[in-house]
Design a protein around this motif. Structure first.
Motif, PDB file in Angstrom:
ATOM      1  N   LYS A 264       0.832  -1.203   0.000  1.00 45.37           N
ATOM      2  CA  LYS A 264       0.000   0.000   0.000  1.00 45.37           C
ATOM      3  C   LYS A 264       0.871   1.260   0.000  1.00 45.37           C
ATOM      4  O   LYS A 264       0.632   2.188  -0.768  1.00 45.37           O
ATOM      5  CB  LYS A 264      -0.928   0.004   1.216  1.00 45.37           C
ATOM      6  CG  LYS A 264      -1.674   1.315   1.416  1.00 45.37           C
ATOM      7  CD  LYS A 264      -2.245   1.415   2.803  1.00 45.37           C
ATOM      8  CE  LYS A 264      -2.748   2.814   3.088  1.00 45.37           C
ATOM      9  NZ  LYS A 264      -1.718   3.828   3.176  1.00 45.37           N
ATOM     10  N   ARG A 265       1.889   1.282   0.874  1.00 48.32           N
ATOM     11  CA  ARG A 265       2.753   2.452   0.940  1.00 48.32           C
ATOM     12  C   ARG A 265       3.474   2.691  -0.391  1.00 48.32           C
ATOM     13  O   ARG A 265       3.621   3.839  -0.839  1.00 48.32           O
ATOM     14  CB  ARG A 265       3.782   2.281   2.066  1.00 48.32           C
ATOM     15  CG  ARG A 265       3.211   2.443   3.462  1.00 48.32           C
ATOM     16  CD  ARG A 265       4.313   2.574   4.501  1.00 48.32           C
ATOM     17  NE  ARG A 265       5.184   1.395   4.551  1.00 48.32           N
ATOM     18  CZ  ARG A 265       4.959   0.344   5.320  1.00 48.32           C
ATOM     19  NH1 ARG A 265       3.881   0.308   6.100  1.00 48.32           N
ATOM     20  NH2 ARG A 265       5.795  -0.680   5.322  1.00 48.32           N
ATOM     21  N   HIS A 266       3.901   1.610  -1.026  1.00 51.73           N
ATOM     22  CA  HIS A 266       4.568   1.734  -2.325  1.00 51.73           C
ATOM     23  C   HIS A 266       3.630   2.325  -3.365  1.00 51.73           C
ATOM     24  O   HIS A 266       3.998   3.248  -4.110  1.00 51.73           O
ATOM     25  CB  HIS A 266       5.072   0.356  -2.780  1.00 51.73           C
ATOM     26  CG  HIS A 266       5.823   0.393  -4.076  1.00 51.73           C
ATOM     27  ND1 HIS A 266       5.657  -0.563  -5.049  1.00 51.73           N
ATOM     28  CD2 HIS A 266       6.721   1.282  -4.574  1.00 51.73           C
ATOM     29  CE1 HIS A 266       6.425  -0.269  -6.087  1.00 51.73           C
ATOM     30  NE2 HIS A 266       7.083   0.840  -5.823  1.00 51.73           N
ATOM     31  N   PHE A 267       2.405   1.808  -3.410  1.00 50.84           N
ATOM     32  CA  PHE A 267       1.413   2.292  -4.363  1.00 50.84           C
ATOM     33  C   PHE A 267       1.092   3.765  -4.111  1.00 50.84           C
ATOM     34  O   PHE A 267       1.049   4.582  -5.038  1.00 50.84           O
ATOM     35  CB  PHE A 267       0.142   1.441  -4.248  1.00 50.84           C
ATOM     36  CG  PHE A 267      -0.980   1.877  -5.141  1.00 50.84           C
ATOM     37  CD1 PHE A 267      -1.025   1.486  -6.471  1.00 50.84           C
ATOM     38  CD2 PHE A 267      -2.008   2.672  -4.650  1.00 50.84           C
ATOM     39  CE1 PHE A 267      -2.070   1.887  -7.293  1.00 50.84           C
ATOM     40  CE2 PHE A 267      -3.052   3.078  -5.462  1.00 50.84           C
ATOM     41  CZ  PHE A 267      -3.073   2.688  -6.793  1.00 50.84           C
ATOM     42  N   VAL A 268       0.872   4.116  -2.835  1.00 48.64           N
ATOM     43  CA  VAL A 268       0.538   5.497  -2.485  1.00 48.64           C
ATOM     44  C   VAL A 268       1.684   6.437  -2.808  1.00 48.64           C
ATOM     45  O   VAL A 268       1.481   7.537  -3.330  1.00 48.64           O
ATOM     46  CB  VAL A 268       0.152   5.595  -0.988  1.00 48.64           C
ATOM     47  CG1 VAL A 268       0.068   7.060  -0.545  1.00 48.64           C
ATOM     48  CG2 VAL A 268      -1.177   4.900  -0.730  1.00 48.64           C
ATOM     49  N   THR A 269       2.910   6.004  -2.522  1.00 50.77           N
ATOM     50  CA  THR A 269       4.077   6.854  -2.787  1.00 50.77           C
ATOM     51  C   THR A 269       4.192   7.199  -4.261  1.00 50.77           C
ATOM     52  O   THR A 269       4.463   8.348  -4.634  1.00 50.77           O
ATOM     53  CB  THR A 269       5.364   6.149  -2.323  1.00 50.77           C
ATOM     54  OG1 THR A 269       5.289   5.923  -0.912  1.00 50.77           O
ATOM     55  CG2 THR A 269       6.583   6.992  -2.642  1.00 50.77           C
ATOM     56  N   ILE A 270       3.970   6.205  -5.111  1.00 51.22           N
ATOM     57  CA  ILE A 270       4.061   6.426  -6.559  1.00 51.22           C
ATOM     58  C   ILE A 270       3.054   7.485  -7.005  1.00 51.22           C
ATOM     59  O   ILE A 270       3.393   8.438  -7.716  1.00 51.22           O
ATOM     60  CB  ILE A 270       3.820   5.117  -7.328  1.00 51.22           C
ATOM     61  CG1 ILE A 270       4.948   4.120  -7.065  1.00 51.22           C
ATOM     62  CG2 ILE A 270       3.687   5.383  -8.827  1.00 51.22           C
ATOM     63  CD1 ILE A 270       4.680   2.735  -7.615  1.00 51.22           C
ATOM     64  N   HIS A 271       1.805   7.324  -6.556  1.00 46.64           N
ATOM     65  CA  HIS A 271       0.752   8.229  -7.011  1.00 46.64           C
ATOM     66  C   HIS A 271       0.779   9.566  -6.280  1.00 46.64           C
ATOM     67  O   HIS A 271       0.368  10.588  -6.838  1.00 46.64           O
ATOM     68  CB  HIS A 271      -0.604   7.544  -6.876  1.00 46.64           C
ATOM     69  CG  HIS A 271      -0.796   6.420  -7.841  1.00 46.64           C
ATOM     70  ND1 HIS A 271      -0.348   5.140  -7.588  1.00 46.64           N
ATOM     71  CD2 HIS A 271      -1.333   6.393  -9.086  1.00 46.64           C
ATOM     72  CE1 HIS A 271      -0.624   4.371  -8.620  1.00 46.64           C
ATOM     73  NE2 HIS A 271      -1.212   5.101  -9.541  1.00 46.64           N
ATOM     74  N   LYS A 272       1.290   9.569  -5.040  1.00 44.11           N
ATOM     75  CA  LYS A 272       1.428  10.834  -4.316  1.00 44.11           C
ATOM     76  C   LYS A 272       2.440  11.729  -5.027  1.00 44.11           C
ATOM     77  O   LYS A 272       2.262  12.947  -5.126  1.00 44.11           O
ATOM     78  CB  LYS A 272       1.865  10.573  -2.874  1.00 44.11           C
ATOM     79  CG  LYS A 272       1.877  11.839  -2.006  1.00 44.11           C
ATOM     80  CD  LYS A 272       2.439  11.539  -0.634  1.00 44.11           C
ATOM     81  CE  LYS A 272       1.542  10.613   0.157  1.00 44.11           C
ATOM     82  NZ  LYS A 272       2.037  10.408   1.538  1.00 44.11           N
TER      83      LYS A 272
END
Length: 305
Positions: A264-272
């Motif tokens: 989740k953190r990886h996915f959020v970081t990319i889109h953030k």
């Protein structure tokens, strides 16, 4: 010119039907009565792409196989070709993807639902050579996951249902692919018109939607595991704040909360990062809860092992 998407259970007879459809179309196109464009008919299938049935055993091998099929289809789509897609095409999202690609280049589309009973498919699979059969558990999984085409959605229409004991509706298919209605890309798939910039400012609540939706999906997966609802395979996640239902194919093992949180953190970081740089407009993601959930589900399927 046109794209014909075949869909049906594994071993339902799609390859036989694709050959029948090609033969019929070639006969009509070669007839003295036909005065239209000079067209060729091509079949794209797992077999002519050398994709083994074992690619469907796991989601991590199925996704690249589906991508290879899609790439081959896009390569052939054009004004001088009728493309017949002989594959399971059991996921409605994949059929929609094909539909949009076809509309993007301005060709007609139709869908042929090849119908056979599950028991017939099991018997046919059992009689196949080892190199061309599905594992029993893979076959059962695909039967359960099959999303039947529907005449009520635009990407499956016009829809031709072909039962195992009936002839193909050759004339109707011929009319659909040679004189059926064409829809422009923006009408078919919701693409922005040329007047609207491809990159737009992300909505103000994009980051909040990103955080909340990914948390919700991760929590629903953990809840399903805790209740014994699923341990590997397809999981339908119903988002509580809407009627949206997302399918996620999970690996055949127990997932930990820390593992899900890491992805989740990886996915959020990319889109953030995309949000902060202003490169995450609606052309990339429309930032609705449904879209974020679907993107996150795809991210998990690709990265969970």
């Amino acid at each position: 010119m046109a794209c014909i998407t075949l869909s049906g259970f594994p071993c339902s007879g799609k390859t036989t039907r694709s050959l029948e459809i090609r033969k019929y179309l070639e006969q009509r196109l070669g007839s003295p009565d036909y005065t239209g464009d000079n067209l060729k008919v091509e079949i794209v299938s797992d077999d002519n792409l050398n994709l083994e049935r074992s690619v469907y055993d796991e989601s991590r091998s199925e996704k690249p196989a589906r991508s290879a099929l899609f790439t081959a289809v896009k390569r052939l789509l054009g004004m001088d070709t009728i493309v017949i897609i002989d594959g399971p095409n059991y996921i409605k999202g994949f059929r929609y993807q094909i539909y949009c690609a076809a509309r993007e280049v301005g060709v007609r589309t139709c869908t042929a639902h090849i119908v056979a009973t599950p028991e017939m498919c099991r018997n046919r699979n059992a009689s196949r050579d080892p190199g061309s059969k599905y594992l029993d558990e893979t076959l059962e999984n695909l039967l359960v996951r099959y999303e039947e085409p529907s005449s009520t959605v635009r990407w499956d229409t016009p829809l031709f249902v072909i039962p195992w004991d009936e002839e193909i509706p050759g004339d109707a298919i011929f009319q659909a692919v040679t004189s059926g209605v064409k829809k422009p890309p923006n009408q078919a798939c919701g693409h922005p018109t040329t007047n609207i910039p491809q990159i737009s400012v992300p909505p103000k609540d994009a980051l909040q939607t990103l955080e909340q939706t990914t948390n919700t999906v991760a929590n629903l997966i953990m809840s399903a595991q805790s209740s014994g609802t699923v341990l590997g395979g397809p999981l339908i996640v119903a988002l509580p704040s809407s009627s949206t239902r997302i399918e996620i194919i999970l690996p055949n093992r127990t997932l930990t909360l820390s593992e899900l949180q890491r992805h989740k953190r990886h996915f959020v970081t990319i889109h953030k990062k995309a949000i902060s740089t202003g490169m995450a407009g609606r052309a990339e993601m429309n930032w609705t809860e449904e879209t974020v959930a679907q993107k996150f589900a795809s991210h998990l399927e690709e990265n969970l092992r």
